[in-house]
Design an enzyme around this catalytic site. Structure first.
Site, PDB file in Angstrom:
ATOM      1  CD  GLN A  38      -5.757 -11.665   5.335  1.00 51.61           C
ATOM      2  OE1 GLN A  38      -5.870 -10.484   5.025  1.00 51.61           O
ATOM      3  NE2 GLN A  38      -5.424 -12.046   6.550  1.00 51.61           N
ATOM      4  CB  THR A  87      -0.933   0.021   1.231  1.00 46.17           C
ATOM      5  OG1 THR A  87      -0.153  -0.156   2.417  1.00 46.17           O
ATOM      6  CG2 THR A  87      -1.944  -1.117   1.150  1.00 46.17           C
ATOM      7  CG  HIS A 116       4.534  -3.097   7.720  1.00 48.44           C
ATOM      8  ND1 HIS A 116       4.616  -1.817   7.204  1.00 48.44           N
ATOM      9  CD2 HIS A 116       3.354  -3.599   7.281  1.00 48.44           C
ATOM     10  CE1 HIS A 116       3.547  -1.563   6.468  1.00 48.44           C
ATOM     11  NE2 HIS A 116       2.757  -2.617   6.511  1.00 48.44           N
ATOM     12  CE  LYS A 159       0.782   7.647  11.056  1.00 44.37           C
ATOM     13  NZ  LYS A 159       0.817   7.911   9.607  1.00 44.37           N
ATOM     14  CB  THR A 160       7.880  11.606  14.079  1.00 42.89           C
ATOM     15  OG1 THR A 160       8.037  11.740  12.650  1.00 42.89           O
ATOM     16  CG2 THR A 160       8.481  10.280  14.524  1.00 42.89           C
ATOM     17  CG  ASP A 199      -5.311  -4.894  11.901  1.00 44.14           C
ATOM     18  OD1 ASP A 199      -4.468  -5.791  12.105  1.00 44.14           O
ATOM     19  OD2 ASP A 199      -5.136  -3.991  11.061  1.00 44.14           O
ATOM     20  CE  LYS A 213      -5.432   1.818   6.637  1.00 46.20           C
ATOM     21  NZ  LYS A 213      -4.512   2.881   7.044  1.00 46.20           N
ATOM     22  CG  HIS A 271       4.599   1.793   8.442  1.00 47.30           C
ATOM     23  ND1 HIS A 271       4.108   1.146   9.557  1.00 47.30           N
ATOM     24  CD2 HIS A 271       3.587   1.804   7.542  1.00 47.30           C
ATOM     25  CE1 HIS A 271       2.853   0.792   9.344  1.00 47.30           C
ATOM     26  NE2 HIS A 271       2.508   1.166   8.133  1.00 47.30           N
ATOM     27  CE  LYS A 300      -1.911   4.863  13.237  1.00 43.05           C
ATOM     28  NZ  LYS A 300      -2.692   5.146  12.005  1.00 43.05           N
ATOM     29  NE  ARG A 334      -6.163  -0.505   3.010  1.00 40.46           N
ATOM     30  CZ  ARG A 334      -5.121  -0.257   3.788  1.00 40.46           C
ATOM     31  NH1 ARG A 334      -4.222   0.616   3.404  1.00 40.46           N
ATOM     32  NH2 ARG A 334      -4.976  -0.872   4.943  1.00 40.46           N
TER      33      ARG A 334
END
Length: 419
Positions: free
Chosen positions: A173, A40, A48, A233-234, A194, A82, A45, A230, A86
């Site tokens: 899936q 995606t 994962h 995240k920065t 999830d 989500k 990141h 979260k 998407r």
């Protein structure tokens, strides 16, 4: 201590479909297991990392991990977690991103091992050649609408809306799990919490399609932060595994700035330190928190794991130079990493520059009067060296590798001059 006990110690087990049965299976044979990674984006990141490192833990215990790249499911979009649909990407983009993800996965999983190598698979190989009639008759027939509507990934989207495309993701899936079970005897799927609905749907499809089937599902907790923000995240956005998107220095800084309340949990999640080492670091955190030993070890271990020893050394070198003010000791590449987020000003004319003029032109100082006052008061430093000469002119010697000059105003305000 066996593998599942180690995962329990590390807090890596959220749900298991049949823990006793899986424990028995793992004690009797070396199994194949898989986790999926949809393309995606052009990079994975740090969110994962947990499933990737869990696959690595299984490989280190002698089991055979399959890293599944979602070349087909990446064209559809997983609704799990989500709030909205998407954006669909073109096939050529998904192919490009799939190849990048394969390369990143190879940093962690050993695909070249002579004994028990990991393998890469792409679900486009079997889903891409399936026609719609086969999909509806052979696969879709096994899924009741009520069963699918009851899944969290669907229920959470009922009010805001979900397309048939994303509604069908669960079936695709499930087909992956069935395919890997039949073709490669893969008996375990792992994923984030999830993914529980998708995993159990796959087990249901296997049960209906294969007699005397024996397959399992295991989910890993989604990583949370104690302060409620979260994870991953920065201010600059997501923390990526691609060094071009998140530099090793930025990556190192993310981990070393971990909240005290999270650092032991992250040591368990993201490092391969022994239980004894983690407990020792936890005790030191409680007894001497000011030493930040746990934070440093976490940052060192994860940065080395993702970017290698040389990048870790560079990140530490940049950190020490910024702390001590020894800017001139850094290379241009290190300057680029360490000052990626500070205000910058590009000098077009590379002739000598009067410091007062530069401070105003780059908006470091609002006026010549303020610039002179800052210089006189010792508030201006060039590459870590204080300058108090009102007639100072920057020359080639002030340019680090001819590319950068770092100006500091006061104690903490940095500016990057680019040539």
């Amino acid at each position: 201590m066996n593998l599942l006990e180690d995962l329990q110690f590390r807090g890596l087990i959220n749900q298991v479909t049949d823990e006793e049965g899986l424990q028995k299976l793992l004690s009797e044979e070396k199994i194949k297991l898989y986790s999926g990674f949809d393309p995606t984006g052009d990079s994975l990141h740090i969110g994962h990392l947990l499933p990737i490192l869990t696959l690595v833990r299984f490989q280190q215990s002698g089991h055979h991990p399959i890293a599944l790249v979602g070349g087909a499911t990446g064209l559809i979009g997983d609704p799990s977690g989500k709030k909205a649909e998407r954006t669909l990407n073109t096939e050529d983009i998904v192919v490009e991103w799939s190849n990048r993800i394969k390369d990143q996965l190879s940093r962690f999983l050993d695909f070249e091992a002579t004994v028990n190598p990991a393998t890469i698979a792409n679900n486009h190989d079997w889903i891409g050649e399936m026609n719609v009639i086969s999909f509806l008759r052979d696969v879709g027939k096994n899924f009741g609408i009520n069963y699918m509507l009851a899944k969290d990934s669907v229920q959470s989207r009922i009010e805001s809306g979900i397309s048939y495309t994303e509604f069908s993701y669960m079936i695709l899936q499930s087909l992956d799990f069935l395919h890997l079970y039949k073709e490669q005897k893969c008996k375990l799927q792992i994923g984030g919490s999830d993914q529980w609905g998708n995993i159990t749907a796959g087990l249901e499809l296997i049960r209906k399609s294969e007699e005397n089937s024996k397959a399992f599902g295991l989910t890993i907790p989604l990583v949370t932060k104690a302060d409620g923000t979260k994870f991953g995240k920065t201010e600059g956005g997501a923390v990526w595994l691609d060094r071009e998107k998140t530099s090793p220095y930025e990556f190192y800084q993310f981990w070393i700035n971990t909240d005290d309340r999270d650092v032991v949990k992250y040591l368990k999640y993201f490092t391969f330190l022994s239980h004894e080492e983690i407990v020792s670091l936890e005790n030191e955190l409680q007894e001497a928190p000011e030493k930040r030993s746990a934070h440093k070890r976490l940052a060192e271990e994860v940065t080395k794991l993702v970017h290698g020893e040389a990048a870790l050394d560079q990140a530490i070198r940049i950190s020490k130079a910024l702390f001590s003010g020894s800017i001139s000791e850094l290379t241009a590449e290190e300057i680029k990493q360490g000052f990626a987020d500070v205000p910058s000003f590009t000098v077009e004319n590379e002739d000598q520059l009067a410091l007062v003029e530069l401070l105003v032109a780059s908006k470091i100082a609002p006026s010549k009067r303020q610039a002179r006052e800052d210089i006189t008061n010792g508030a201006i430093s060039i590459n870590g060296e204080k300058v108090q000469d009102l007639t100072y002119v920057l020359s080639a010697s002030d340019r680090i590798e001819g590319q950068f000059t770092v100006v500091r105003r006061g104690k903490k305000k940095y500016f990057l001059i680019k040539y």
